[in-house]
Design an enzyme around this catalytic site. Structure first.
Site, PDB file in Angstrom:
ATOM      1  N   GLU A  42      -6.820  -7.178   9.205  1.00 45.18           N
ATOM      2  CA  GLU A  42      -5.385  -7.020   9.437  1.00 45.18           C
ATOM      3  C   GLU A  42      -5.110  -6.369  10.791  1.00 45.18           C
ATOM      4  O   GLU A  42      -4.201  -6.786  11.523  1.00 45.18           O
ATOM      5  CB  GLU A  42      -4.772  -6.181   8.314  1.00 45.18           C
ATOM      6  CG  GLU A  42      -4.756  -6.877   6.961  1.00 45.18           C
ATOM      7  CD  GLU A  42      -4.335  -5.953   5.837  1.00 45.18           C
ATOM      8  OE1 GLU A  42      -3.671  -4.932   6.136  1.00 45.18           O
ATOM      9  OE2 GLU A  42      -4.658  -6.231   4.670  1.00 45.18           O
ATOM     10  N   TYR A  60       0.833  -1.201   0.000  1.00 46.14           N
ATOM     11  CA  TYR A  60       0.000   0.000   0.000  1.00 46.14           C
ATOM     12  C   TYR A  60       0.876   1.263   0.000  1.00 46.14           C
ATOM     13  O   TYR A  60       0.721   2.158  -0.815  1.00 46.14           O
ATOM     14  CB  TYR A  60      -0.859   0.096   1.267  1.00 46.14           C
ATOM     15  CG  TYR A  60      -1.828  -1.000   1.562  1.00 46.14           C
ATOM     16  CD1 TYR A  60      -2.742  -1.444   0.615  1.00 46.14           C
ATOM     17  CD2 TYR A  60      -1.879  -1.572   2.841  1.00 46.14           C
ATOM     18  CE1 TYR A  60      -3.660  -2.428   0.924  1.00 46.14           C
ATOM     19  CE2 TYR A  60      -2.791  -2.555   3.151  1.00 46.14           C
ATOM     20  CZ  TYR A  60      -3.682  -2.984   2.196  1.00 46.14           C
ATOM     21  OH  TYR A  60      -4.587  -3.953   2.513  1.00 46.14           O
TER      22      TYR A  60
END
Length: 240
Positions: free
Chosen positions: A233, A117
């Site tokens: 997550e 990311y």
């Protein structure tokens, strides 16, 4: 309790303190311990039974990550990157063909995954990423940079967040599974203050061509995928 005892015994043998210290000093990877977890079936805990896993609950995952983190944040990170971070995208959003192709190999430990990311100018603001993927025939052509990507240097595939519509903000983000053997990909390890055995990396994309079939989910639909995945997550990270 049985899972705690089993994993504790495995890691005490495969990743004792003296070995972990050596790996940390040399920026090594806990490959032996990771392979032992795969051989014992623990990489399949979070995957559904129809994908070849155990169909474990959130609680099961929290217990496993807790005992991994007790031994070493590095082995916990290695586990999370491949199964939780990368694997959950394929399981939850990948095509049937993608699930059949990659999930069994993740569970067996034959391949490892990472997730990308973060960029130099976009950390918690994922909508601000600038890495571009432009459709060109049957491929996407990717250009850009990612930073602080854990375990990218040992990953076979990386799930990469890219902008496919740069004018649409968070509605223009897609997720692509990138084979780390492809030309145009440059992974450079970074120095960190700790947790050296799960090294962080910079990734550079220079006209890297990825087959369009490696798109995870639909084009421009990754924002909702990421928000759903990040909730899981964060739960797992808090356990470790």
């Amino acid at each position: 309790m049985q899972m705690r005892d089993s994993v504790h015994a495995l890691l005490s043998e495969k990743l004792p303190p003296e070995k972990l210290q050596k790996l940390d000093e040399t920026y090594g990877d806990p490959t032996e311990a990771y392979s032992a977890l795969a051989k014992s079936g623990w990489l399949g805990l979070m995957f559904t039974e129809d994908n070849g896993g155990f169909g474990g609950s959130f609680r099961d995952m929290a217990v496993l990550i807790e005992i991994l983190g007790f031994h070493s944040l590095s082995i916990a990170t290695a586990y999370q990157c491949s199964t939780v971070f990368g694997g959950s995208y394929i399981q939850n959003f990948g095509s049937e063909e993608m699930r059949r192709e990659y999930i069994p190999k993740v569970i067996s430990g034959d391949i490892r995954l990472a997730i990308a990311y973060t960029e130099p100018q976009a950390g918690s603001d994922v909508a601000g990423i600038r890495t571009r993927a432009v459709r060109d025939g049957d491929d996407y052509v990717i250009n850009g940079q990612k930073s602080y990507i854990s375990c990218a240097h040992v990953a076979n595939y990386i799930a990469v967040a890219v902008k496919t519509n740069p004018d649409a903000g968070r509605k223009g983000i897609s997720m692509v599974l990138v084979d780390t053997r492809l030309d145009g990909l440059n992974i450079r390890p970074m120095k960190s203050l700790g947790r050296h055995a799960s090294q962080i990396n910079q990734i550079f994309f220079d006209d890297l061509r990825v087959p369009a079939e490696m798109l995870i989910g639909e084009e421009n639909a990754a924002w909702h995928m990421m928000m759903k995945s990040l909730n899981f997550e964060r739960l797992v990270l808090s356990a470790g």
